[in-house]
Motif scaffolding. Structure first.
Motif, PDB file in Angstrom:
ATOM      1  N   THR A  90       0.856  -1.186   0.000  1.00  0.00           N
ATOM      2  CA  THR A  90       0.000   0.000   0.000  1.00  0.00           C
ATOM      3  C   THR A  90       0.893   1.236   0.000  1.00  0.00           C
ATOM      4  O   THR A  90       2.061   1.163   0.378  1.00  0.00           O
ATOM      5  CB  THR A  90      -0.873   0.057   1.268  1.00  0.00           C
ATOM      6  OG1 THR A  90      -0.036   0.022   2.416  1.00  0.00           O
ATOM      7  CG2 THR A  90      -1.860  -1.104   1.335  1.00  0.00           C
ATOM      8  N   SER A  91       0.323   2.355  -0.423  1.00  0.00           N
ATOM      9  CA  SER A  91       1.103   3.582  -0.396  1.00  0.00           C
ATOM     10  C   SER A  91       0.218   4.750   0.039  1.00  0.00           C
ATOM     11  O   SER A  91      -0.907   4.912  -0.435  1.00  0.00           O
ATOM     12  CB  SER A  91       1.718   3.785  -1.781  1.00  0.00           C
ATOM     13  OG  SER A  91       1.473   5.047  -2.279  1.00  0.00           O
ATOM     14  N   TYR A  92       0.731   5.528   1.004  1.00  0.00           N
ATOM     15  CA  TYR A  92      -0.005   6.681   1.520  1.00  0.00           C
ATOM     16  C   TYR A  92       0.209   7.847   0.571  1.00  0.00           C
ATOM     17  O   TYR A  92       1.328   8.326   0.434  1.00  0.00           O
ATOM     18  CB  TYR A  92       0.479   7.016   2.934  1.00  0.00           C
ATOM     19  CG  TYR A  92      -0.116   6.075   3.965  1.00  0.00           C
ATOM     20  CD1 TYR A  92       0.331   4.762   4.049  1.00  0.00           C
ATOM     21  CD2 TYR A  92      -1.148   6.494   4.800  1.00  0.00           C
ATOM     22  CE1 TYR A  92      -0.244   3.882   4.953  1.00  0.00           C
ATOM     23  CE2 TYR A  92      -1.720   5.613   5.710  1.00  0.00           C
ATOM     24  CZ  TYR A  92      -1.267   4.311   5.785  1.00  0.00           C
ATOM     25  OH  TYR A  92      -1.838   3.443   6.666  1.00  0.00           O
ATOM     26  N   VAL A  93      -0.847   8.282  -0.103  1.00  0.00           N
ATOM     27  CA  VAL A  93      -0.663   9.320  -1.112  1.00  0.00           C
ATOM     28  C   VAL A  93      -0.939  10.726  -0.587  1.00  0.00           C
ATOM     29  O   VAL A  93      -0.334  11.690  -1.030  1.00  0.00           O
ATOM     30  CB  VAL A  93      -1.494   9.054  -2.397  1.00  0.00           C
ATOM     31  CG1 VAL A  93      -0.872   7.948  -3.202  1.00  0.00           C
ATOM     32  CG2 VAL A  93      -2.937   8.716  -2.093  1.00  0.00           C
ATOM     33  N   LYS A  94      -1.853  10.856   0.362  1.00  0.00           N
ATOM     34  CA  LYS A  94      -2.216  12.201   0.810  1.00  0.00           C
ATOM     35  C   LYS A  94      -2.891  12.132   2.178  1.00  0.00           C
ATOM     36  O   LYS A  94      -3.520  11.133   2.507  1.00  0.00           O
ATOM     37  CB  LYS A  94      -3.213  12.789  -0.194  1.00  0.00           C
ATOM     38  CG  LYS A  94      -3.218  14.300  -0.243  1.00  0.00           C
ATOM     39  CD  LYS A  94      -4.170  14.758  -1.346  1.00  0.00           C
ATOM     40  CE  LYS A  94      -4.523  16.210  -1.217  1.00  0.00           C
ATOM     41  NZ  LYS A  94      -3.502  17.165  -1.485  1.00  0.00           N
ATOM     42  N   TYR A  95      -2.710  13.202   2.950  1.00  0.00           N
ATOM     43  CA  TYR A  95      -3.338  13.290   4.266  1.00  0.00           C
ATOM     44  C   TYR A  95      -4.257  14.501   4.333  1.00  0.00           C
ATOM     45  O   TYR A  95      -4.125  15.436   3.540  1.00  0.00           O
ATOM     46  CB  TYR A  95      -2.272  13.441   5.355  1.00  0.00           C
ATOM     47  CG  TYR A  95      -1.358  12.258   5.509  1.00  0.00           C
ATOM     48  CD1 TYR A  95      -1.673  11.230   6.391  1.00  0.00           C
ATOM     49  CD2 TYR A  95      -0.179  12.161   4.772  1.00  0.00           C
ATOM     50  CE1 TYR A  95      -0.824  10.142   6.555  1.00  0.00           C
ATOM     51  CE2 TYR A  95       0.671  11.076   4.929  1.00  0.00           C
ATOM     52  CZ  TYR A  95       0.344  10.066   5.817  1.00  0.00           C
ATOM     53  OH  TYR A  95       1.180   9.005   5.967  1.00  0.00           O
ATOM     54  N   HIS A 126      -7.043  12.087   8.441  1.00  0.00           N
ATOM     55  CA  HIS A 126      -7.341  10.955   7.570  1.00  0.00           C
ATOM     56  C   HIS A 126      -6.262  10.875   6.492  1.00  0.00           C
ATOM     57  O   HIS A 126      -5.537  11.835   6.252  1.00  0.00           O
ATOM     58  CB  HIS A 126      -8.732  11.072   6.952  1.00  0.00           C
ATOM     59  CG  HIS A 126      -8.951  12.349   6.201  1.00  0.00           C
ATOM     60  ND1 HIS A 126      -9.575  13.436   6.758  1.00  0.00           N
ATOM     61  CD2 HIS A 126      -8.590  12.720   4.952  1.00  0.00           C
ATOM     62  CE1 HIS A 126      -9.596  14.427   5.889  1.00  0.00           C
ATOM     63  NE2 HIS A 126      -9.006  14.017   4.779  1.00  0.00           N
ATOM     64  N   ALA A 127      -6.170   9.713   5.878  1.00  0.00           N
ATOM     65  CA  ALA A 127      -5.166   9.520   4.830  1.00  0.00           C
ATOM     66  C   ALA A 127      -5.828   8.865   3.628  1.00  0.00           C
ATOM     67  O   ALA A 127      -6.794   8.109   3.779  1.00  0.00           O
ATOM     68  CB  ALA A 127      -4.028   8.644   5.348  1.00  0.00           C
ATOM     69  N   HIS A 128      -5.315   9.175   2.438  1.00  0.00           N
ATOM     70  CA  HIS A 128      -5.729   8.475   1.227  1.00  0.00           C
ATOM     71  C   HIS A 128      -4.664   7.433   0.926  1.00  0.00           C
ATOM     72  O   HIS A 128      -3.492   7.777   0.783  1.00  0.00           O
ATOM     73  CB  HIS A 128      -5.851   9.434   0.047  1.00  0.00           C
ATOM     74  CG  HIS A 128      -6.894  10.482   0.262  1.00  0.00           C
ATOM     75  ND1 HIS A 128      -8.226  10.253  -0.002  1.00  0.00           N
ATOM     76  CD2 HIS A 128      -6.808  11.730   0.746  1.00  0.00           C
ATOM     77  CE1 HIS A 128      -8.912  11.348   0.306  1.00  0.00           C
ATOM     78  NE2 HIS A 128      -8.083  12.255   0.771  1.00  0.00           N
ATOM     79  N   VAL A 129      -5.085   6.193   0.848  1.00  0.00           N
ATOM     80  CA  VAL A 129      -4.122   5.113   0.680  1.00  0.00           C
ATOM     81  C   VAL A 129      -4.429   4.338  -0.595  1.00  0.00           C
ATOM     82  O   VAL A 129      -5.583   3.967  -0.848  1.00  0.00           O
ATOM     83  CB  VAL A 129      -4.174   4.135   1.877  1.00  0.00           C
ATOM     84  CG1 VAL A 129      -3.023   3.140   1.811  1.00  0.00           C
ATOM     85  CG2 VAL A 129      -4.145   4.887   3.189  1.00  0.00           C
ATOM     86  N   ASN A 130      -3.386   4.130  -1.394  1.00  0.00           N
ATOM     87  CA  ASN A 130      -3.544   3.371  -2.632  1.00  0.00           C
ATOM     88  C   ASN A 130      -3.126   1.922  -2.385  1.00  0.00           C
ATOM     89  O   ASN A 130      -2.082   1.676  -1.797  1.00  0.00           O
ATOM     90  CB  ASN A 130      -2.641   4.002  -3.713  1.00  0.00           C
ATOM     91  CG  ASN A 130      -2.934   3.450  -5.093  1.00  0.00           C
ATOM     92  OD1 ASN A 130      -3.949   2.775  -5.304  1.00  0.00           O
ATOM     93  ND2 ASN A 130      -2.049   3.724  -6.035  1.00  0.00           N
ATOM     94  N   ILE A 131      -3.947   0.985  -2.801  1.00  0.00           N
ATOM     95  CA  ILE A 131      -3.569  -0.428  -2.674  1.00  0.00           C
ATOM     96  C   ILE A 131      -2.893  -0.846  -3.978  1.00  0.00           C
ATOM     97  O   ILE A 131      -3.477  -0.748  -5.059  1.00  0.00           O
ATOM     98  CB  ILE A 131      -4.788  -1.321  -2.377  1.00  0.00           C
ATOM     99  CG1 ILE A 131      -5.519  -0.808  -1.130  1.00  0.00           C
ATOM    100  CG2 ILE A 131      -4.339  -2.769  -2.189  1.00  0.00           C
ATOM    101  CD1 ILE A 131      -6.695  -1.665  -0.698  1.00  0.00           C
ATOM    102  N   LEU A 132      -1.631  -1.279  -3.863  1.00  0.00           N
ATOM    103  CA  LEU A 132      -0.804  -1.489  -5.041  1.00  0.00           C
ATOM    104  C   LEU A 132      -0.966  -2.877  -5.662  1.00  0.00           C
ATOM    105  O   LEU A 132      -0.744  -3.061  -6.847  1.00  0.00           O
ATOM    106  CB  LEU A 132       0.675  -1.271  -4.672  1.00  0.00           C
ATOM    107  CG  LEU A 132       0.994   0.075  -3.978  1.00  0.00           C
ATOM    108  CD1 LEU A 132       2.408   0.077  -3.429  1.00  0.00           C
ATOM    109  CD2 LEU A 132       0.784   1.238  -4.942  1.00  0.00           C
TER     110      LEU A 132
END
Ligand SMILES: Cc1cc2nc3c(=O)[nH]c(=O)nc-3n(C[C@H](O)[C@H](O)[C@H](O)COP(=O)(O)OP(=O)(O)OC[C@H]3O[C@@H](n4cnc5c(N)ncnc54)[C@H](O)[C@@H]3O)c2cc1C
Ligand SMILES: Nc1ncnc2c1ncn2[C@@H]1O[C@H](COP(=O)(O)O)[C@@H](O)[C@H]1O
Lengths: 247, 323
Positions: free
Chosen positions: A211-216, B138-144
């Motif tokens: 997973t990668s945290y893209v924005k907060y 809060h965070a936006h998380v991409n599932i790779l």
């Protein structure tokens, strides 16, 4: 008994949460780091109690860079016998669990006791992943843990109740409130921690983040409170019914 | 390409948090043009899942497959996901999701995001929002990974049941080869009529301002009138005035009810962290400077020992008039 306690480094609970680099990174400026409360107050203390009563060692492990060292020393000051740091960016829970399992694979731990979640990323993920990688049973949200010979009895918290489970060692368990009482390190512990081993090991090389945290972002600010006359609770009930629509 | 929702039960009935997860999964399925399939664990009322958009239910009828033994549930999920070609698996982030979802992620290599508060944005990847820092952000998380697992925050979405119906079939899975050795010796609590805190829509909570455990009668009375669940601040649980499981906040249970009534609680940052997701907050405190008022929607500055009995009376009157 040999117990492994994974500990994480989190911002102090009073920290002001802010972000930088276009809201893509947590702003670490001025942040005081602490051992994640669940790891320190419950998992580590219970592990120490078990070896104090029955002999053995407690090893703490952290996945992270050298900025973790002060919180690792805190765990040593509380009484852990030795510490290991896997020198890897803890990009996500998958990487953390994979690295801990790679380290633990041939060490013969009887138990891995970790926190139920970090107060930073609130994942509740590492324990279950680690148990799967190590092919061990996993008891999550344990509020009580007793060991008798090669058998452990735990209270697993469920919604509004607990389930008492019995399982043979080795196992992985995550610690919930109730498992132990917080301890404060004393001067002797702090001095002793300086000479206890903190071994730094390199990455296993096998772990890739999923997973990668893209924005907060921060929650929208609350509008001002509406004060209600303490003599007039009918008015409050009326507001809750007609305006807030919550009753 | 389908979405598989893992549905747990309590006393044989689908948990509310699972129903929310099913509704979420059905929406994800609709957006990616697939089927919403639920895998339920020993459900007696699995057809209810149709009302939130599930097309098909695979119901496990083997009581050894339960959240007490996550390895067996993982085996059932893997079998079901293979059968229906699931690319996305959805859980509720409750005690079941916490026990099972990470294990599934490690086993399958599918990336996991927990505490999810939004539907996925699939414009560039598979990005979901989640709560971090105990709700302070809060965070936006991409599932790779190709396959994805999400576990959704209870009470974050609300339920809107419709008329739909789902086909229900028994799902046989062979777990005889799995021996984690976990045995359940006893189950304590959890069978009362009180809604557990993480699922509760109405919560009445009190703190050190109440002076002692003997004064909780009026708090329980309010909870009784409203059908609410009781909670407390951390020191109150630590000194043993109230049970530990009632402690809400950053190091206790995180809640997001429709209504949170806080009585004699100062509103320390660690307390707020676990309750600021509540839709409406009412604060009763005798100190007008109490920090909690800054986070409140409605405030009453007054002595709890006078205000609470008065509020209980008003609530009783309201309930009598409105049923
Ligand atoms: C690492 C860490 C983690 C923590 N985690 C949590 C957590 O998860 N949850 C949590 O709750 N706390 C947590 N705390 C503790 C937190 O900092 C506060 O100490 C705690 O929330 C205070 O509890 P309280 O509001 O009940 O008590 P107090 O702060 O003592 O407040 C009592 C309030 O009652 C009011 N009052 C007094 N008498 C009356 C009356 N007659 N009528 C009306 N009002 C009255 C007072 O004005 C006051 O505002 C944590 C602390 C730390 C350091
Ligand atoms: N970087 C880390 N290093 C070692 N242990 C960790 C790390 N991050 C999390 N943990 C452990 O895993 C538990 C659960 O974390 P999480 O899944 O992130 O909520 C924590 O309470 C710690 O015990």
């Amino acid at each position: 008994m040999k117990i492994l306690v994974p500990i994480s480094k989190v911002p102090d609970t009073t920290s002001k949460i802010a972000f930088t680099d276009g809201d893509s990174k947590f702003n670490e400026e001025g942040i005081q780091w602490i051992v994640n409360p669940y790891d320190e107050w419950y998992a580590l203390v219970r592990a120490l109690e078990l070896v104090e009563a029955g002999g053995g060692t407690v090893t703490v492990i952290n996945v992270g860079d050298a900025t973790s060292d002060p919180v690792i020393r805190k765990a040593l000051a509380l009484g852990a016998h030795e510490a290991v740091r896997v020198d890897v960016n803890p990009a996500d829970s998958y990487v953390i669990a994979k690295e801990i399992s790679a380290y633990a694979a041939d060490k013969g731990f009887d138990m891995v006791l970790l926190g139920k979640e970090t107060i930073s990323y609130n994942g509740s993920e590492v324990g279950g992943m680690l148990a799967e990688f190590m092919n061990l049973p996993y008891i999550s949200l344990a509020s009580k843990l007793e060991v008798n010979g090669d058998t452990a009895t735990l209270d697993r918290t469920t919604e509004g109740g607990v389930e008492v489970v019995e399982v043979k060692l080795p196992l992985v368990a995550s610690a919930n409130k109730g498992m132990a009482e917080q301890r404060i390190p004393n001067m002797r512990g702090i001095m002793a921690a300086r000479s206890k081993p903190l071994t730094v090991v390199a990455a296993s090389g096998g772990a890739e983040a999923k997973t990668s945290y893209v924005k907060y972002g921060l929650p929208a600010p609350k509008s001002a409170v509406k004060l209600v006359d303490p003599e007039n609770m009918d008015e409050l009930v009326n507001l809750l019914h007609t305006e807030a629509k919550s009753i | 390409m389908s979405v598989l929702i893992v549905v747990d039960t309590k006393n044989g009935e689908v948990k509310k948090s699972s129903l929310e997860a099913a509704q979420y999964g059905a929406k994800v399925a609709a957006s990616i043009g697939g089927e919403a399939v639920a895998l339920s664990l020993n459900a007696s009322n699995a057809e209810v899942l149709g009302t939130v958009g599930v097309n098909k239910v695979l119901n496990v009828t083997d009581s050894s497959v339960s959240a007490s033994d996550p390895q067996k549930v993982v085996a059932a999920i893997v079998a079901a996901a293979n059968q229906v070609g699931a690319k996305v698996v959805v859980f509720a982030h409750d005690s079941t999701g916490k026990a099972v979802a990470p294990r599934l992620s490690a086993k399958s290599g599918a990336g996991l995001v927990t505490n999810v508060t939004s539907l996925p944005d699939t414009a560039s990847g598979f990005v979901v929002s989640k709560n971090v820092f105990s709700g302070k952000a809060h965070a936006h998380v991409n599932i790779l990974s190709d396959e994805k697992i999400v576990s959704i925050l209870p009470n974050a979405f609300g339920l809107a049941a419709g008329e739909g119906s789902a086909s229900v079939e028994d799902f046989a899975v062979d777990v005889s080869g799995i021996s984690s050795g976990i045995t359940v010796k006893a189950v304590k609590g959890g069978n009362s009529d009180v809604v557990p805190l993480p699922e509760a829509e109405l919560v009445v909570s009190a703190g050190r301002g109440l002076k002692g455990p003997e004064n909780w009668g009026m708090v329980e009375e309010m909870a009784g009138i409203l059908g609410a669940t009781t909670a407390c601040s951390r020191p109150v649980a630590d000194i043993g005035w109230r049970p530990h499981h009632e402690h809400v906040g950053q190091t206790g249970v995180a809640i997001r009810p429709n209504l949170y009534i806080a009585i004699g609680i100062s509103g320390a940052i660690q307390h707020l962290a676990g309750v600021n997701g509540s839709k409406v907050i009412v604060v009763i405190n005798k100190d007008p400077e109490a920090p909690f008022f800054k986070a409140a929607d409605y405030g009453v500055v007054g002595d709890a020992f006078e205000v609470v009995p008065r509020l209980n009376e008003a609530l009783r009157k309201f309930k009598a008039a409105n049923g």
